[in-house]
Scaffold this motif. Structure first.
Motif, short mmCIF file in Angstrom:
data_model
loop_
_atom_site.label_atom_id
_atom_site.label_comp_id
_atom_site.label_asym_id
_atom_site.label_seq_id
_atom_site.Cartn_x
_atom_site.Cartn_y
_atom_site.Cartn_z
N ASN A 251 0.83 -1.21 0.00
CA ASN A 251 0.00 0.00 0.00
C ASN A 251 0.87 1.26 0.00
O ASN A 251 0.58 2.22 -0.74
CB ASN A 251 -0.93 0.03 1.21
CG ASN A 251 -2.16 -0.84 1.04
OD1 ASN A 251 -2.45 -1.28 -0.07
ND2 ASN A 251 -2.86 -1.08 2.12
N SER B 105 3.92 1.52 -1.08
CA SER B 105 4.61 1.59 -2.37
C SER B 105 3.70 2.17 -3.44
O SER B 105 4.11 3.03 -4.23
CB SER B 105 5.08 0.20 -2.77
OG SER B 105 5.67 0.23 -4.04
N SER B 106 2.44 1.73 -3.47
CA SER B 106 1.52 2.26 -4.48
C SER B 106 1.20 3.73 -4.20
O SER B 106 1.06 4.53 -5.13
CB SER B 106 0.24 1.43 -4.53
OG SER B 106 -0.48 1.54 -3.32
N THR B 107 1.12 4.11 -2.94
CA THR B 107 0.88 5.52 -2.60
C THR B 107 2.04 6.39 -3.06
O THR B 107 1.84 7.46 -3.64
CB THR B 107 0.68 5.67 -1.08
OG1 THR B 107 -0.40 4.84 -0.66
CG2 THR B 107 0.40 7.11 -0.71
N SER C 6 4.13 5.71 -5.46
CA SER C 6 4.09 5.74 -6.93
C SER C 6 3.06 6.74 -7.43
O SER C 6 3.30 7.48 -8.39
CB SER C 6 3.75 4.36 -7.49
OG SER C 6 4.72 3.43 -7.12
N THR C 7 1.90 6.80 -6.77
CA THR C 7 0.86 7.75 -7.16
C THR C 7 1.33 9.19 -6.97
O THR C 7 1.12 10.05 -7.84
CB THR C 7 -0.42 7.50 -6.33
OG1 THR C 7 -0.84 6.15 -6.50
CG2 THR C 7 -1.53 8.44 -6.74
N ILE C 8 1.98 9.45 -5.84
CA ILE C 8 2.48 10.80 -5.57
C ILE C 8 3.55 11.18 -6.58
O ILE C 8 3.57 12.31 -7.10
CB ILE C 8 3.02 10.90 -4.12
CG1 ILE C 8 1.85 10.78 -3.13
CG2 ILE C 8 3.78 12.19 -3.90
CD1 ILE C 8 2.27 10.65 -1.69
N GLN C 9 4.44 10.25 -6.92
CA GLN C 9 5.46 10.53 -7.93
C GLN C 9 4.82 10.81 -9.28
O GLN C 9 5.27 11.70 -10.02
CB GLN C 9 6.43 9.36 -8.05
CG GLN C 9 7.41 9.27 -6.91
CD GLN C 9 8.30 8.06 -6.99
OE1 GLN C 9 7.96 7.06 -7.63
NE2 GLN C 9 9.46 8.13 -6.35
N GLY C 10 3.75 10.08 -9.61
CA GLY C 10 3.04 10.32 -10.86
C GLY C 10 2.42 11.70 -10.91
O GLY C 10 2.45 12.38 -11.94
N LEU C 11 1.86 12.15 -9.77
CA LEU C 11 1.31 13.50 -9.70
C LEU C 11 2.39 14.55 -9.88
O LEU C 11 2.18 15.55 -10.58
CB LEU C 11 0.58 13.71 -8.37
CG LEU C 11 -0.75 12.99 -8.20
CD1 LEU C 11 -1.24 13.11 -6.78
CD2 LEU C 11 -1.78 13.55 -9.17
N GLN D 112 3.26 14.69 -13.49
CA GLN D 112 2.18 15.28 -14.27
C GLN D 112 2.19 16.79 -14.17
O GLN D 112 1.96 17.50 -15.15
CB GLN D 112 0.83 14.73 -13.80
CG GLN D 112 -0.34 15.23 -14.61
CD GLN D 112 -1.65 14.62 -14.11
OE1 GLN D 112 -1.66 13.84 -13.17
NE2 GLN D 112 -2.74 14.99 -14.75
#
Length: 130
Positions: free
Chosen positions: A92, A94-96, A98-103, A106
């Motif tokens: 969980n 790790s996915s969080t 990854s999401t923050i890095q994606g933001l 972006q």
């Protein structure tokens, strides 16, 4: 302005007082004065039997007990862990991340985008041939 360092004997006396906390209590009660304690320490030395009554031997034993107690608590906590739950929490996180890095990517807030926008020339100085 340089800070003035105390004389080495004063430093040693401070260390001695830390090892004998009951001396501080005696001075605070008014039974002794620091000058008197220092003179006795200087004349008699640290190893004299007079100082045994001021040494707090329980504190050393208590600190050892606290260390052993902490280690036993850590071992029992590790023993009681459910590895599937730990693995779930790690995935969980790790996915969080990854999401923050994606933001960040972006919206152009990542470290690499700042380097790309600085220019196509990778060298900080430009040199021309004559």
């Amino acid at each position: 302005m340089a800070s003035k360092k105390p004389h080495p004997s004063v430093q040693k006396f401070k260390e001695f007082v830390k090892e004998h906390p009951k001396l501080v209590q005696e001075v605070r009660k008014g039974n002794k004065e620091w000058q008197e304690v220092f003179e006795d320490w200087y004349l008699l030395g640290e190893k004299d039997v007079v100082w045994k009554q001021y040494k707090d031997e329980n504190s050393e034993e208590q600190s050892e007990e606290k260390k052993a107690d902490f280690m036993s608590q850590m071992f029992s906590a590790v023993k009681n862990m459910d590895m599937n739950t730990v693995n779930h929490h790690i995935s969980n996180m790790s996915s969080t991340i990854s999401t923050i890095q994606g933001l960040f990517d972006q919206f152009g807030l990542s470290k690499s985008s700042g380097q790309k926008s600085s220019g196509s020339n990778q060298q900080p100085f430009s040199f021309r041939k004559d």
